[in-house]
Enzyme design. Structure first.
Site, PDB file in Angstrom:
ATOM      1  N   HIS A 306      -3.507  -5.537  -7.834  1.00  0.00           N
ATOM      2  CA  HIS A 306      -4.002  -6.570  -8.570  1.00  0.00           C
ATOM      3  C   HIS A 306      -5.538  -6.778  -8.415  1.00  0.00           C
ATOM      4  CE1 HIS A 306      -4.484 -10.361 -10.639  1.00  0.00           C
ATOM      5  NE2 HIS A 306      -3.183 -10.059 -11.201  1.00  0.00           N
ATOM      6  N   ASP A 363       4.667  -7.726 -12.833  1.00  0.00           N
ATOM      7  CA  ASP A 363       5.440  -6.794 -13.537  1.00  0.00           C
ATOM      8  C   ASP A 363       6.496  -5.901 -12.847  1.00  0.00           C
ATOM      9  OD1 ASP A 363       4.200  -7.129 -16.154  1.00  0.00           O
ATOM     10  OD2 ASP A 363       2.296  -6.469 -15.198  1.00  0.00           O
TER      11      ASP A 363
HETATM   12  N1  CMC Z   1      -1.096   2.640  -7.309  1.00  0.00           N
HETATM   13  C1  CMC Z   1      -1.890   3.544  -6.641  1.00  0.00           C
HETATM   14  N2  CMC Z   1      -3.063   3.353  -6.140  1.00  0.00           N
HETATM   15  C2  CMC Z   1      -3.678   2.230  -6.658  1.00  0.00           C
HETATM   16  C3  CMC Z   1      -2.586   1.368  -7.280  1.00  0.00           C
HETATM   17  C4  CMC Z   1      -1.379   1.510  -7.556  1.00  0.00           C
HETATM   18  N3  CMC Z   1      -0.739   0.850  -8.242  1.00  0.00           N
HETATM   19  N4  CMC Z   1      -3.626   0.091  -7.699  1.00  0.00           N
HETATM   20  C5  CMC Z   1      -4.849   0.390  -7.172  1.00  0.00           C
HETATM   21  N5  CMC Z   1      -4.643   1.431  -6.491  1.00  0.00           N
HETATM   22  C6  CMC Z   1      -5.924   2.015  -5.748  1.00  0.00           C
HETATM   23  C7  CMC Z   1      -7.032   2.701  -6.668  1.00  0.00           C
HETATM   24  O1  CMC Z   1      -6.652   4.114  -6.666  1.00  0.00           O
HETATM   25  C8  CMC Z   1      -8.223   2.383  -5.918  1.00  0.00           C
HETATM   26  O2  CMC Z   1      -8.262   3.350  -4.742  1.00  0.00           O
HETATM   27  P1  CMC Z   1      -9.505   3.989  -4.042  1.00  0.00           P
HETATM   28  O3  CMC Z   1     -10.312   2.821  -3.564  1.00  0.00           O
HETATM   29  O4  CMC Z   1      -9.344   5.165  -3.126  1.00  0.00           O
HETATM   30  O5  CMC Z   1     -10.140   4.565  -5.319  1.00  0.00           O
HETATM   31  C9  CMC Z   1      -7.819   1.227  -5.155  1.00  0.00           C
HETATM   32  O6  CMC Z   1      -6.234   1.012  -4.911  1.00  0.00           O
HETATM   33  C10 CMC Z   1      -8.467  -0.056  -5.999  1.00  0.00           C
HETATM   34  O7  CMC Z   1      -7.855  -0.192  -7.512  1.00  0.00           O
HETATM   35  P2  CMC Z   1      -8.835  -0.475  -8.670  1.00  0.00           P
HETATM   36  O8  CMC Z   1      -7.847   0.240  -9.635  1.00  0.00           O
HETATM   37  O9  CMC Z   1     -10.036  -0.076  -8.139  1.00  0.00           O
HETATM   38  O10 CMC Z   1      -8.370  -1.738  -8.621  1.00  0.00           O
HETATM   39  P3  CMC Z   1      -8.557  -2.852 -10.109  1.00  0.00           P
HETATM   40  O11 CMC Z   1      -8.758  -4.059  -9.546  1.00  0.00           O
HETATM   41  O12 CMC Z   1      -9.461  -2.274 -10.777  1.00  0.00           O
HETATM   42  O13 CMC Z   1      -7.186  -2.641 -10.816  1.00  0.00           O
HETATM   43  C11 CMC Z   1      -4.869  -2.722 -11.423  1.00  0.00           C
HETATM   44  C12 CMC Z   1      -5.975  -3.475 -10.692  1.00  0.00           C
HETATM   45  C13 CMC Z   1      -3.953  -3.885 -11.556  1.00  0.00           C
HETATM   46  C14 CMC Z   1      -5.274  -2.451 -12.629  1.00  0.00           C
HETATM   47  C15 CMC Z   1      -4.372  -1.537 -10.466  1.00  0.00           C
HETATM   48  O14 CMC Z   1      -3.793  -2.208  -9.437  1.00  0.00           O
HETATM   49  C16 CMC Z   1      -3.242  -1.000 -11.374  1.00  0.00           C
HETATM   50  O15 CMC Z   1      -3.682   0.189 -11.950  1.00  0.00           O
HETATM   51  N6  CMC Z   1      -2.089  -1.209 -11.171  1.00  0.00           N
HETATM   52  C17 CMC Z   1      -0.932  -0.512 -11.713  1.00  0.00           C
HETATM   53  C18 CMC Z   1      -0.879  -1.039 -13.082  1.00  0.00           C
HETATM   54  C19 CMC Z   1      -0.184  -2.701 -13.101  1.00  0.00           C
HETATM   55  O16 CMC Z   1       0.645  -2.876 -12.345  1.00  0.00           O
HETATM   56  N7  CMC Z   1      -0.770  -3.473 -13.673  1.00  0.00           N
HETATM   57  C20 CMC Z   1      -0.267  -4.642 -13.947  1.00  0.00           C
HETATM   58  C21 CMC Z   1      -1.380  -5.857 -13.339  1.00  0.00           C
HETATM   59  S1  CMC Z   1      -0.642  -7.503 -12.945  1.00  0.00           S
HETATM   60  C22 CMC Z   1      -0.299  -8.085 -14.280  1.00  0.00           C
HETATM   61  C23 CMC Z   1      -1.353  -7.883 -15.689  1.00  0.00           C
HETATM   62  O17 CMC Z   1      -2.495  -7.882 -15.415  1.00  0.00           O
HETATM   63  O18 CMC Z   1      -0.865  -7.823 -16.528  1.00  0.00           O
END
Ligand code: CMC
Length: 429
Positions: A306, A363
């Site tokens: 998140h 989720d």
């Molecule tokens: N699985 C594997 N790696 C992950 C995940 C995951 N679910 N989430 C983040 N990472 C890694 C990402 O690859 C990155 O690694 P590195 O630093 O090596 O590049 C690091 O963690 C930081 O991730 P980010 O994508 O830069 O973080 P963000 O704040 O931009 O994204 C997020 C947040 C929710 C989009 C992301 O965690 C994600 O894609 N999660 C899976 C999708 C999901 O469950 N979404 C629902 C979010 S909560 C409810 C809502 O908003 O609707």
């Protein structure tokens, strides 16, 4: 403690005021930055940007805290009532008994759709994604209520809110009925908000769906836990669209589109797909977690991570417990819940997830609850939209009331070509 920040860049020296919220979080006020220095702040993804002041929802992502108008969300789990929470978010306080009953009565009055709208469902193919139908139909509502495009006072916002909250559930249920070729069930004014929705979803002519209290409470809880989450992608979208003074229907329809994406509300669908893939034996939980860590693969552990929470998402904790309770109540054993628990166990011990502070989010378990109730997977994000609607309305209205509301219009750092000349077609290489 200083209440100004100092910016030094070459000859530029600027003092920038610092503002502080009621929970002591601080931000540098850069509203005068460009006018005074020619500089802008560069923050793709807005991870460090506060787009507004807001008094609706407070999150402490480090501690895993979420409060609506100051009330911890855990306190809504005991006797979950989505309508009460919707009122709280939009109008600022819990409703008095009189406010609650008159609002509930208003919701009943507005549950039906104009008969003309029913024909519009027929234009969609059976396979149409329900999120596309939902967004289109919320926009279509604005055609039936042109008198509600300009909302200037709390009274007109209340009556538009009652229409939207009530009709979104009818639209959602009709989208599902359409996809199955089932007759549309009219809302039943005898029923409360959630039982009425489940009746429109699952009743058949002369065969009424009876909703028991446990199921009703579970759906209320799911809706409440999705009701607001401050400046997330869809709510920021609603504010962005609303900042041009677009009407509330159009702004919320845009919110539905933003929520649809798999990185936002669409993640609940992806979680189910991931669990089903594992259940079908196509991949083991261990292999899936390995894949999610592999930077060469686009797979992510869906329902994990998140932008704000660097600790357990408090909503996931409550929903995980609710999933267990509901399944044991219904006597159903869902193997997907065991798979989810296994994935959680592996991830929470894996240095990749620990170092990045990735925990289950809202989720991760919500879909298992919806599935236990019989809601099909392609309706999960529609349920999220129904839950999030009060939050969207609350933010739209808060922004409208704020005298400082400017049209949202970010800047950019241009990285394209410098000036060059137009070449007529015949002379191009
Ligand atoms: N699985 C594997 N790696 C992950 C995940 C995951 N679910 N989430 C983040 N990472 C890694 C990402 O690859 C990155 O690694 P590195 O630093 O090596 O590049 C690091 O963690 C930081 O991730 P980010 O994508 O830069 O973080 P963000 O704040 O931009 O994204 C997020 C947040 C929710 C989009 C992301 O965690 C994600 O894609 N999660 C899976 C999708 C999901 O469950 N979404 C629902 C979010 S909560 C409810 C809502 O908003 O609707």
């Amino acid at each position: 403690m200083s209440d100004t920040a100092k910016l030094t860049l070459g000859d530029i020296q600027q003092e920038l005021p610092v503002i502080e919220g009621t929970e002591c979080e601080r931000g540098i006020d850069i509203r005068q930055l460009r006018a005074r220095t020619g500089l802008i702040a560069y923050d793709p993804g807005y991870g460090n940007t506060g787009s507004c002041e807001s008094a609706i929802t407070y999150i402490d992502g480090e501690k895993g805290i979420l409060r609506y108008r100051g009330i911890p969300i855990e306190q809504f789990a005991e006797n979950p009532n989505f309508i009460e929470v919707a009122w709280l978010l939009i109008f600022g306080d819990l409703p008095s008994e009189e406010e609650y009953h008159s609002f509930a009565a208003e919701l009943k009055v507005h549950a039906n759709l104009d008969e003309g709208m029913k024909h519009q469902f027929e234009g969609f193919p059976r396979s149409a994604p329900p999120m596309a139908i939902l967004s289109a139909m919320i926009n279509a509502l604005s055609c039936f209520h042109p008198e509600l495009h300009e909302l200037e006072d709390a009274e007109s916002v209340r009556s538009t809110t009652a229409r939207l909250l009530s009709k979104i559930r009818t639209i959602a249920a009709y989208a599902y009925r359409h996809s199955r070729g089932l007759p549309y069930m009219y809302p039943d004014p005898k029923l409360r908000y959630v039982p009425n929705f489940l009746h429109m979803m699952f009743s058949r002519p002369y065969d009424e769906f009876l909703c028991d209290e446990t199921v009703r409470d579970a759906v209320n809880l799911v809706l409440i836990l999705h009701a607001d989450h401050e400046q997330n992608c869809s709510t920021s979208t609603v504010r962005m669209v609303g900042s041009s003074h677009a009407n509330l229907f159009a702004s919320c329809a845009a919110g539905v589109c933003a929520l649809w994406g798999p990185l936002h509300g669409g993640a609940n669908v992806e979680v189910l797909r991931m669990l089903e893939r594992i259940h079908q034996g196509k991949i083991t939980p261990e292999e899936y977690v390995r894949l999610a860590k592999d930077k060469e693969s686009s797979a992510r552990l869906m329902g994990f991570g998140h932008r704000v929470y660097k600790n357990f998402d408090p909503r996931a904790k409550i929903l995980g417990q609710m999933a267990e309770r509901l399944l044991s109540y219904t006597g159903k054993n869902d193997p997907l819940l065991d798979i989810a628990r296994r994935l959680e166990e592996i991830a929470l011990e894996d240095p990749y997830f620990v170092e990045r502070k990735l925990y289950p989010n809202v989720d991760f378990y919500s879909g298992l609850i919806l599935r236990a109730i019989g809601i099909p997977t392609n309706m999960f994000t529609v349920m999220f939209s129904m839950g999030r609607l009060p939050g969207w309305i609350a933010h739209w209205w808060e922004q409208r009331q704020n005298g400082d509301n400017k049209i949202m219009r970010p800047r950019q750092i241009y990285t394209g070509r410098n000036q060059n000349d137009y070449v007529p077609l015949a002379k191009r290489p």
